[in-house]
Write an enzyme that holds these catalytic residues in place. Structure first.
Site, PDB file in Angstrom:
ATOM      1  N   VAL A   1       0.640  -1.175   0.034  1.00 25.64           N
ATOM      2  CA  VAL A   1       0.032   0.070   0.035  1.00 25.64           C
ATOM      3  C   VAL A   1       0.829   1.260   0.049  1.00 25.64           C
ATOM      4  O   VAL A   1       0.323   2.121   0.230  1.00 25.64           O
ATOM      5  CB  VAL A   1      -0.909   0.047   1.339  1.00 25.64           C
ATOM      6  CG1 VAL A   1      -2.093  -1.056   1.190  1.00 25.64           C
ATOM      7  CG2 VAL A   1      -0.145  -0.277   2.636  1.00 25.64           C
ATOM      8  N   ASP A   2       2.214   1.218  -0.549  1.00 31.69           N
ATOM      9  CA  ASP A   2       3.136   2.130   0.031  1.00 31.69           C
ATOM     10  C   ASP A   2       3.250   2.872  -1.572  1.00 31.69           C
ATOM     11  O   ASP A   2       3.924   4.154  -1.359  1.00 31.69           O
ATOM     12  CB  ASP A   2       4.505   1.681   0.076  1.00 31.69           C
ATOM     13  CG  ASP A   2       4.869   0.573  -0.521  1.00 31.69           C
ATOM     14  OD1 ASP A   2       4.925   0.658  -1.797  1.00 31.69           O
ATOM     15  OD2 ASP A   2       5.552  -0.433   0.069  1.00 31.69           O
TER      16      ASP A   2
ATOM     17  N   HIS B   1      -4.599  -4.196  -2.335  1.00 27.64           N
ATOM     18  CA  HIS B   1      -4.952  -3.694  -0.839  1.00 27.64           C
ATOM     19  C   HIS B   1      -5.164  -2.323  -0.983  1.00 27.64           C
ATOM     20  O   HIS B   1      -5.358  -1.554   0.352  1.00 27.64           O
ATOM     21  CB  HIS B   1      -4.226  -4.303   0.221  1.00 27.64           C
ATOM     22  CG  HIS B   1      -4.210  -5.882   0.219  1.00 27.64           C
ATOM     23  ND1 HIS B   1      -3.124  -6.438   0.790  1.00 27.64           N
ATOM     24  CD2 HIS B   1      -4.981  -6.776  -0.216  1.00 27.64           C
ATOM     25  CE1 HIS B   1      -3.398  -7.856   0.610  1.00 27.64           C
ATOM     26  NE2 HIS B   1      -4.511  -7.982   0.047  1.00 27.64           N
TER      27      HIS B   1
ATOM     28  N   CYS C   1     -14.021   8.694   2.200  1.00 26.50           N
ATOM     29  CA  CYS C   1     -15.218   8.714   3.353  1.00 26.50           C
ATOM     30  C   CYS C   1     -16.171   7.407   3.297  1.00 26.50           C
ATOM     31  O   CYS C   1     -16.572   7.160   2.105  1.00 26.50           O
ATOM     32  CB  CYS C   1     -16.154   9.871   2.959  1.00 26.50           C
ATOM     33  SG  CYS C   1     -17.484  10.024   4.143  1.00 26.50           S
TER      34      CYS C   1
ATOM     35  N   CYS D   1     -20.007   9.326   1.968  1.00 26.01           N
ATOM     36  CA  CYS D   1     -20.387   9.772   0.568  1.00 26.01           C
ATOM     37  C   CYS D   1     -19.304   9.165  -0.380  1.00 26.01           C
ATOM     38  O   CYS D   1     -19.529   9.337  -1.621  1.00 26.01           O
ATOM     39  CB  CYS D   1     -20.059  11.315   0.469  1.00 26.01           C
ATOM     40  SG  CYS D   1     -18.537  11.771   0.814  1.00 26.01           S
TER      41      CYS D   1
ATOM     42  N   CYS E   1     -19.420  15.582   3.825  1.00 26.56           N
ATOM     43  CA  CYS E   1     -20.644  15.196   4.273  1.00 26.56           C
ATOM     44  C   CYS E   1     -20.714  14.869   6.141  1.00 26.56           C
ATOM     45  O   CYS E   1     -21.488  14.667   6.430  1.00 26.56           O
ATOM     46  CB  CYS E   1     -21.082  13.978   3.668  1.00 26.56           C
ATOM     47  SG  CYS E   1     -20.234  12.574   4.252  1.00 26.56           S
TER      48      CYS E   1
ATOM     49  N   GLY F   1       8.889 -11.091  -3.134  1.00 29.78           N
ATOM     50  CA  GLY F   1       8.717 -10.641  -1.841  1.00 29.78           C
ATOM     51  C   GLY F   1       7.594 -10.908  -1.169  1.00 29.78           C
ATOM     52  O   GLY F   1       7.160 -10.038  -0.299  1.00 29.78           O
ATOM     53  N   SER F   2       6.822 -11.921  -1.288  1.00 25.02           N
ATOM     54  CA  SER F   2       5.558 -12.003  -0.631  1.00 25.02           C
ATOM     55  C   SER F   2       5.596 -13.676  -0.146  1.00 25.02           C
ATOM     56  O   SER F   2       6.052 -14.576  -0.654  1.00 25.02           O
ATOM     57  CB  SER F   2       4.272 -12.257  -1.728  1.00 25.02           C
ATOM     58  OG  SER F   2       3.141 -12.676  -0.990  1.00 25.02           O
TER      59      SER F   2
ATOM     60  N   LEU G   1      15.922  -9.164  -2.904  1.00 22.89           N
ATOM     61  CA  LEU G   1      15.237  -8.819  -4.046  1.00 22.89           C
ATOM     62  C   LEU G   1      15.943  -7.767  -4.733  1.00 22.89           C
ATOM     63  O   LEU G   1      16.044  -7.832  -6.004  1.00 22.89           O
ATOM     64  CB  LEU G   1      13.790  -8.043  -3.667  1.00 22.89           C
ATOM     65  CG  LEU G   1      12.798  -9.035  -3.439  1.00 22.89           C
ATOM     66  CD1 LEU G   1      12.383  -9.514  -4.658  1.00 22.89           C
ATOM     67  CD2 LEU G   1      12.935 -10.144  -2.234  1.00 22.89           C
TER      68      LEU G   1
END
Length: 292
Positions: free
Chosen positions: A107-108, A123, A131, A134, A185, A222-223, A266
């Site tokens: 997520v970087d 992810h 939000c 909304c 909102c 790398g997983s 890696l």
């Protein structure tokens, strides 16, 4: 059997990638050389961390306060991280036309920062906020500025940063931190990432399956493949009879499906891969082990 065969292993990997049509599936181990720890790999600083769950986040104002206080501190490390040699090598392979796409569990945003374009963030990404009412999406940088304005004088030093940008803080450090809501909102704001206990959107999963289905080979980088989220794509590739190469430090949950596994760092390995022709291997650095 397992053999020490640095040149042979790299030659096999180069041959697989050099034929093109490769889908990359990347995990946290690709980003550790950028200073971002992983959950299960060699850095393992956060193995005992308890990640925020979706249910706790939406169900408790105090849980949201704790999350955003910790994330406000941890975001600095994520935002400051820069692509490493592994990210740059993947982007180089894409520029050469050898990749059909990149599916990342990270997520970087470092694949994109390195110049890669065909990236599916399985992810989500920490650089965005959504939000829950909304569904408006806004840049994380905007939220960071709003949180700074809402918490003048608040500061906390973290003893540890987790892979998702979650800093470890004490109760006293979190106390008094003020959370802000959606400016449009008034709804609850959440990072645009998939929390534990939350499902990856089905269209995104289907897109990844379609990508694997049209690929010529799958390259896992790398997983640890310890959870179904990434392992399912390896299983699908195996069902389709695709060649599967895994480069990771330590064993993975998909090794039994693999055509080729390399237990190696890696950055150096992928840099070596991009420096040789698809059928010609050079040295890949000491300590690399290949299973075949």
């Amino acid at each position: 059997m397992t053999v020490r065969a640095e040149g042979t292993a790299l030659a096999r990997l180069a041959g697989l990638v050099g034929d093109g049509g490769v889908v990359v599936l990347s995990g946290a181990g690709l980003s550790t050389e950028s200073g971002i720890p992983d959950y299960r790999g060699p850095t393992g600083r956060s193995r005992n961390a308890e990640p925020m769950t979706y249910q706790r986040f939406v169900g408790s104002e105090e849980a949201r306060r704790r999350y955003w206080a910790r994330s406000h501190v941890g975001w600095r490390q994520i935002a400051a991280a820069r692509p490493n040699a592994g990210h740059r090598a993947v982007a180089d392979l894409e520029r050469r036309g050898l990749l059909a796409g990149i599916v990342t569990q990270n997520v970087d945003g470092l694949h994109q920062a390195a110049g890669a374009r065909q990236v599916i963030e399985l992810h989500g990404g920490l650089d965005r906020v959504v939000c829950l009412s909304c569904r408006e999406r806004t840049p994380r940088a905007d939220l960071d500025a709003r949180l700074r304005a809402a918490n003048p004088g608040w500061a906390a030093d973290a003893g540890q940063i987790n892979p998702d940008g979650d800093a470890v803080l004490t109760d006293d450090q979190v106390k008094g931190f003020r959370v802000v809501d959606c400016h449009s909102c008034g709804g609850i704001l959440k990072p645009d990432v998939v929390f534990f206990g939350e499902n990856v959107p089905r269209p995104r999963v289907d897109h990844c399956f379609a990508l694997v289905g049209s690929a010529r080979a799958l390259l896992v980088l790398g997983s640890s493949l310890a959870i179904r989220s990434g392992l399912r794509f390896v299983a699908r590739a195996a069902e389709l009879g695709l060649p599967i190469a895994i480069v990771n430090q330590g064993p993975t949950g998909g090794d039994h499906h693999a055509t080729l596994t390399l237990d190696a760092p890696l950055g150096p390995t992928l840099t070596a891969l991009t420096s040789v022709g698809p059928r010609d291997a050079g040295a890949v650095g000491s300590g690399t082990r290949a299973a075949q």
